[in-house]
Write a protein that holds these residues in place. Sequence first.
Motif: not given
Length: 179
Positions: A103-104, A107-111, A95-100, A65-66
């Motif tokens: 990982l996205y 980094a965003t689905a949980e607290p 573009e960044h989120a759809l490219g990974a 995530i870091e």
Amino acid sequence: MSTAQPALSPLTPRAVEIVSAARVLLEERGAEALTMREIAASLGIRAASLYKHFPDKAAVEAALIERGLAELGAVLYCALAEPGPVAAVLRAYREHALGAPHLYRLATAEPLARDRLAPGLEEWSGTPFFLAAGDPHRAQALWAFAHGMVILELDGRFLPDSDLDRTWAEGARAFAGGS
């Protein structure tokens, strides 16, 4: 407000290899494949060897995530130099989120385990939204728009004939258009 990226948590060369292998696993097979056993197998070592470098799977996830936040922040800061910073930041974020995508989601689905991240990294990576929007509340709304759009797109929730490029452009126009 400094735009200098905060230093990431230091990793040994072997820990960097572990995080790189975990990232490949994550993007190829999703978060469910991200186990200490699978990471070790991808490196050709025993899972117990990973614990010399990371205390647990959550520490590996925090390192992923870091690095993901650092990459995203770098992409977003570059976008600010383009004409129409709101649209450019949104385009770069998408573009960044759809490219990974895995990982996205990681980094965003949980607290967010902020205590496991480099100090200031989360704020730094989100600051381009503020710089583009010019107001902290508009920046949060802009990020919420971007995140919601990305998640809906990743989940295939838009109708098949949706013109998502136009939807993103309309969002950018709305946020760039006024107070």
